[in-house]
Motif scaffolding. Structure first.
Motif, PDB file in Angstrom:
ATOM      1  N   ALA A  41      71.023  23.364  27.437  1.00 45.79           N
ATOM      2  CA  ALA A  41      71.710  22.125  27.064  1.00 45.79           C
ATOM      3  C   ALA A  41      73.043  21.999  27.796  1.00 45.79           C
ATOM      4  CB  ALA A  41      71.923  22.072  25.557  1.00 45.79           C
ATOM      5  N   ALA A  42      73.768  23.123  27.903  1.00 47.05           N
ATOM      6  CA  ALA A  42      75.073  23.094  28.571  1.00 47.05           C
ATOM      7  C   ALA A  42      74.935  22.786  30.051  1.00 47.05           C
ATOM      8  CB  ALA A  42      75.781  24.426  28.374  1.00 47.05           C
ATOM      9  N   SER A  43      73.860  23.254  30.664  1.00 45.39           N
ATOM     10  CA  SER A  43      73.690  23.053  32.107  1.00 45.39           C
ATOM     11  C   SER A  43      73.154  21.671  32.458  1.00 45.39           C
ATOM     12  CB  SER A  43      72.737  24.116  32.671  1.00 45.39           C
ATOM     13  OG  SER A  43      71.460  24.007  32.074  1.00 45.39           O
ATOM     14  N   SER A  44      72.565  20.973  31.486  1.00 39.83           N
ATOM     15  CA  SER A  44      71.947  19.679  31.796  1.00 39.83           C
ATOM     16  C   SER A  44      72.634  18.500  31.112  1.00 39.83           C
ATOM     17  CB  SER A  44      70.466  19.692  31.380  1.00 39.83           C
ATOM     18  OG  SER A  44      70.341  19.951  29.995  1.00 39.83           O
ATOM     19  N   THR A  45      73.650  18.759  30.308  1.00 38.34           N
ATOM     20  CA  THR A  45      74.317  17.676  29.586  1.00 38.34           C
ATOM     21  C   THR A  45      75.247  16.900  30.513  1.00 38.34           C
ATOM     22  OG1 THR A  45      74.233  18.901  27.507  1.00 38.34           O
ATOM     23  CG2 THR A  45      75.843  17.124  27.658  1.00 38.34           C
ATOM     24  N   ARG A  46      75.154  15.589  30.436  1.00 41.23           N
ATOM     25  CA  ARG A  46      76.032  14.721  31.211  1.00 41.23           C
ATOM     26  C   ARG A  46      77.161  14.208  30.326  1.00 41.23           C
ATOM     27  NH1 ARG A  46      71.405  11.210  34.473  1.00 41.23           N
ATOM     28  NH2 ARG A  46      70.412  13.014  35.501  1.00 41.23           N
ATOM     29  N   LYS A  47      78.027  13.385  30.913  1.00 37.93           N
ATOM     30  CA  LYS A  47      79.195  12.908  30.172  1.00 37.93           C
ATOM     31  C   LYS A  47      78.798  12.120  28.925  1.00 37.93           C
ATOM     32  CE  LYS A  47      83.586  10.482  30.701  1.00 37.93           C
ATOM     33  NZ  LYS A  47      83.439   9.749  29.424  1.00 37.93           N
ATOM     34  N   ALA A  48      77.735  11.323  29.026  1.00 38.24           N
ATOM     35  CA  ALA A  48      77.296  10.546  27.864  1.00 38.24           C
ATOM     36  C   ALA A  48      76.881  11.465  26.725  1.00 38.24           C
ATOM     37  CB  ALA A  48      76.136   9.635  28.252  1.00 38.24           C
ATOM     38  N   GLY A  49      76.205  12.570  27.082  1.00 38.09           N
ATOM     39  CA  GLY A  49      75.811  13.526  26.058  1.00 38.09           C
ATOM     40  C   GLY A  49      77.010  14.215  25.431  1.00 38.09           C
ATOM     41  N   TYR A  50      77.980  14.555  26.264  1.00 38.77           N
ATOM     42  CA  TYR A  50      79.194  15.189  25.731  1.00 38.77           C
ATOM     43  C   TYR A  50      79.948  14.240  24.812  1.00 38.77           C
ATOM     44  CZ  TYR A  50      83.846  17.218  25.553  1.00 38.77           C
ATOM     45  OH  TYR A  50      85.048  17.713  25.111  1.00 38.77           O
ATOM     46  N   ASP A  51      80.062  12.977  25.208  1.00 41.12           N
ATOM     47  CA  ASP A  51      80.740  11.993  24.352  1.00 41.12           C
ATOM     48  C   ASP A  51      80.004  11.822  23.023  1.00 41.12           C
ATOM     49  OD1 ASP A  51      82.613  11.630  26.324  1.00 41.12           O
ATOM     50  OD2 ASP A  51      81.658   9.808  27.152  1.00 41.12           O
ATOM     51  N   HIS A  52      78.685  11.840  23.092  1.00 46.54           N
ATOM     52  CA  HIS A  52      77.880  11.737  21.875  1.00 46.54           C
ATOM     53  C   HIS A  52      78.143  12.934  20.953  1.00 46.54           C
ATOM     54  CE1 HIS A  52      74.345  10.802  19.399  1.00 46.54           C
ATOM     55  NE2 HIS A  52      74.076  12.096  19.451  1.00 46.54           N
ATOM     56  N   TYR A  53      78.207  14.118  21.533  1.00 44.43           N
ATOM     57  CA  TYR A  53      78.471  15.321  20.744  1.00 44.43           C
ATOM     58  C   TYR A  53      79.848  15.249  20.083  1.00 44.43           C
ATOM     59  CZ  TYR A  53      79.707  20.162  19.730  1.00 44.43           C
ATOM     60  OH  TYR A  53      80.133  21.297  19.109  1.00 44.43           O
ATOM     61  N   VAL A  54      80.847  14.792  20.828  1.00 41.19           N
ATOM     62  CA  VAL A  54      82.208  14.695  20.280  1.00 41.19           C
ATOM     63  C   VAL A  54      82.255  13.718  19.118  1.00 41.19           C
ATOM     64  CG1 VAL A  54      84.561  13.943  20.794  1.00 41.19           C
ATOM     65  CG2 VAL A  54      83.337  15.403  22.419  1.00 41.19           C
ATOM     66  N   VAL A 127      72.363  18.279  18.016  1.00 42.20           N
ATOM     67  CA  VAL A 127      73.066  16.996  18.196  1.00 42.20           C
ATOM     68  C   VAL A 127      72.765  16.422  19.581  1.00 42.20           C
ATOM     69  CG1 VAL A 127      75.336  15.924  18.425  1.00 42.20           C
ATOM     70  CG2 VAL A 127      74.886  17.483  16.521  1.00 42.20           C
ATOM     71  N   LEU A 128      72.737  17.282  20.587  1.00 45.33           N
ATOM     72  CA  LEU A 128      72.529  16.819  21.959  1.00 45.33           C
ATOM     73  C   LEU A 128      71.090  16.410  22.239  1.00 45.33           C
ATOM     74  CD1 LEU A 128      74.686  19.426  23.918  1.00 45.33           C
ATOM     75  CD2 LEU A 128      75.178  16.981  23.653  1.00 45.33           C
ATOM     76  N   VAL A 129      70.133  17.217  21.797  1.00 44.30           N
ATOM     77  CA  VAL A 129      68.753  17.003  22.246  1.00 44.30           C
ATOM     78  C   VAL A 129      67.997  15.973  21.430  1.00 44.30           C
ATOM     79  CG1 VAL A 129      68.631  19.346  23.148  1.00 44.30           C
ATOM     80  CG2 VAL A 129      67.744  18.865  20.861  1.00 44.30           C
ATOM     81  N   VAL A 130      68.483  15.596  20.240  1.00 44.85           N
ATOM     82  CA  VAL A 130      67.729  14.631  19.426  1.00 44.85           C
ATOM     83  C   VAL A 130      68.364  13.248  19.470  1.00 44.85           C
ATOM     84  CG1 VAL A 130      66.846  16.416  17.896  1.00 44.85           C
ATOM     85  CG2 VAL A 130      68.930  15.204  17.263  1.00 44.85           C
ATOM     86  N   ARG A 131      69.136  12.962  20.511  1.00 42.09           N
ATOM     87  CA  ARG A 131      69.642  11.599  20.683  1.00 42.09           C
ATOM     88  C   ARG A 131      68.486  10.620  20.816  1.00 42.09           C
ATOM     89  NH1 ARG A 131      72.813  11.401  25.815  1.00 42.09           N
ATOM     90  NH2 ARG A 131      73.309   9.283  25.126  1.00 42.09           N
ATOM     91  N   ASN A 132      67.442  11.057  21.460  1.00 39.93           N
ATOM     92  CA  ASN A 132      66.245  10.234  21.601  1.00 39.93           C
ATOM     93  C   ASN A 132      65.503  10.196  20.269  1.00 39.93           C
ATOM     94  OD1 ASN A 132      63.204  10.037  22.106  1.00 39.93           O
ATOM     95  ND2 ASN A 132      64.060   9.326  24.041  1.00 39.93           N
ATOM     96  N   ARG A 133      65.138   8.998  19.819  1.00 42.20           N
ATOM     97  CA  ARG A 133      64.528   8.839  18.499  1.00 42.20           C
ATOM     98  C   ARG A 133      63.177   9.545  18.391  1.00 42.20           C
ATOM     99  NH1 ARG A 133      61.459   5.015  15.380  1.00 42.20           N
ATOM    100  NH2 ARG A 133      62.387   4.685  13.321  1.00 42.20           N
TER     101      ARG A 133
END
Length: 423
Positions: A41-54, A127-133
């Motif tokens: 997850a850390a190696s493939s997360t983009r800025k949108a994913g990081y913002d979502h996590y925050v 939190v990161l991987v289940v953004r997709n419904r």
């Protein structure tokens, strides 16, 4: 992110299935899967994913880190005045430097630290991987299925005592409570799909699976578990119904607030009644009945506990000191008791604070989410059940229960702010 998603599922299934089967390395295998999932997850997360996590973890990510730091602090030398009275007494007899680690067993506390870090990591990865419904739905199906199977094992054991006699039934009780909330969420998911013109046949099939899982879990928690566990599960069900009523009736903020306050007052009355039914330390008033000698040993142990406890994960090791039989093992009667004995008032207060903050965050997230509100609603109900159940039994101390609860909370937080089409 696909590999992180795959290892997330592996960690849930391996931790649950192997621990129910009594396999010793189940927690270690799940921890390895969590580490791989975190790395992917850390190696493939983009800025949108990081913002979502925050956004999703803005509620208390620093408190979660603080819990791990508190456990780590028990491993470093500190003044014995802040440690358990046993260490101060040993210093008075043996002499030496007035410094030492708080924990009674460095190895056990180190294991507890690894488990805490794995649970925190698992929450973040979820939190990161289940953004997709669609991914969130599959995770919900996996969680509800695992919990329903555990509840079924408890049902069959109560009906046929020789069946699965070696299964840890405190764990299956905890899973039964979680499974009831999760399968109710599956039923809501099926209803939402039917309303939005998805395949009716598929929606009915999903709804029937959820109904079977809910019935199996309800039979286990209400029919074959203790009264206090059943009440904890009832709190979770009432919370889900409360959220459903507020959303479906589209109540005004004033009406919703009044209904919520009434439910809160009712819950406080029930909890006050439960705690006043028995005497003794507050932490032992909801636990099952036990022998007088065991209860006396536990009361002495809790009375000696200070602000920092005797070391996370060391309940059984310290408990031997309080037993008249040196070879006997003193097991924690509840998760709250073990947290208090291991981490003191600070650890117990942090556990309650994290639970309440997550509960409030998920509750309001469910009210604001729309048709996907069943994700945060189920997570909020599971957190409420876990909070009350932690005072009634030790099942939530099991790594499998900790990992699954972390995923449930991560799922609820992610879907409380996510959009169905996000990637």
């Amino acid at each position: 992110m696909s590999f992180a998603y795959f290892t997330l599922i592996v960690s849930i299934v391996s931790a649950s299935a192997l621990e129910i089967a009594g396999v010793k390395f189940g927690a270690q295998l799940a921890t390895m899967a969590v580490a791989l999932s975190l790395l992917a997850a850390a190696s493939s997360t983009r800025k949108a994913g990081y913002d979502h996590y925050v956004r999703a973890t803005s509620w208390s990510r620093w408190i979660l880190i603080a819990i791990a730091l508190c456990i780590a602090a028990q491993l470093v030398p500190l003044p014995l005045s802040s440690a358990h009275p046993i260490w101060a007494s040993a210093h008075d007899v043996l002499g030496g430097l007035p410094l030492g680690p708080i924990t009674a067993d460095i190895g056990l506390t180190l294991n507890a630290l690894v488990l805490a870090l794995a649970a925190i990591s698992l929450l973040g990865v979820t939190v990161l991987v289940v953004r997709n419904r669609s991914r969130a739905q599959l995770i919900l199906f996996v969680l509800s299925g695992v919990a329903a199977v555990a509840a079924l094992i408890l049902d069959l054991h109560r009906l046929l005592p020789a069946f699965a006699a070696d299964v840890p039934h405190d764990l299956t009780t905890a899973f039964a409570g979680l499974g009831l909330m999760l399968n109710l969420a599956v039923i809501q998911l099926a209803a939402e799909r039917a309303e939005t013109h998805h395949s009716v046949l598929r929606s009915v099939a999903i709804g029937l699976c959820g109904l079977v899982g809910a019935l199996v879990s309800a039979a286990a928690i209400f029919g074959f578990s203790g009264t206090n566990s059943a009440i904890a599960a009832a709190f979770g069900v009432v919370l889900m119904l409360l959220i459903l009523v507020i959303r479906r009736l589209d109540l005004s903020p004033l009406a919703a607030s009044a209904l919520s306050v009434a439910a809160l007052v009712g819950a406080a009355i029930v909890l006050t009644f439960l705690f006043e039914k028995s005497s003794g330390p507050v932490l032992m008033r909801l636990v099952p009945e036990m022998g007088a000698e065991t209860r006396a040993a536990l009361e002495r142990m809790l009375a000696d506990t200070r602000w920092f406890g005797a070391g996370a994960g060391t309940f059984a090791a310290v408990g031997r000191i309080y037993q008249s039989d040196a070879g006997a093992v003193l097991n924690a009667p509840s998760a709250a008791t073990a947290v208090f004995a291991g981490m003191g008032w600070i650890g117990l207060a942090a556990m309650i604070a994290v639970s309440l903050i997550a509960l409030v965050r998920l509750f309001f997230g469910a009210l604001q989410r729309g048709r996907d509100s069943f994700f945060p609603a189920a997570a909020a109900a599971c957190v409420l059940f876990a909070l009350v159940q932690s005072f009634a039994g030790p099942g939530l101390l099991r790594p499998a229960a900790i990992f699954c609860l972390s995923v449930i909370v991560g799922l609820g937080l992610s879907q409380s702010i996510s959009q169905s089409g996000s990637r």
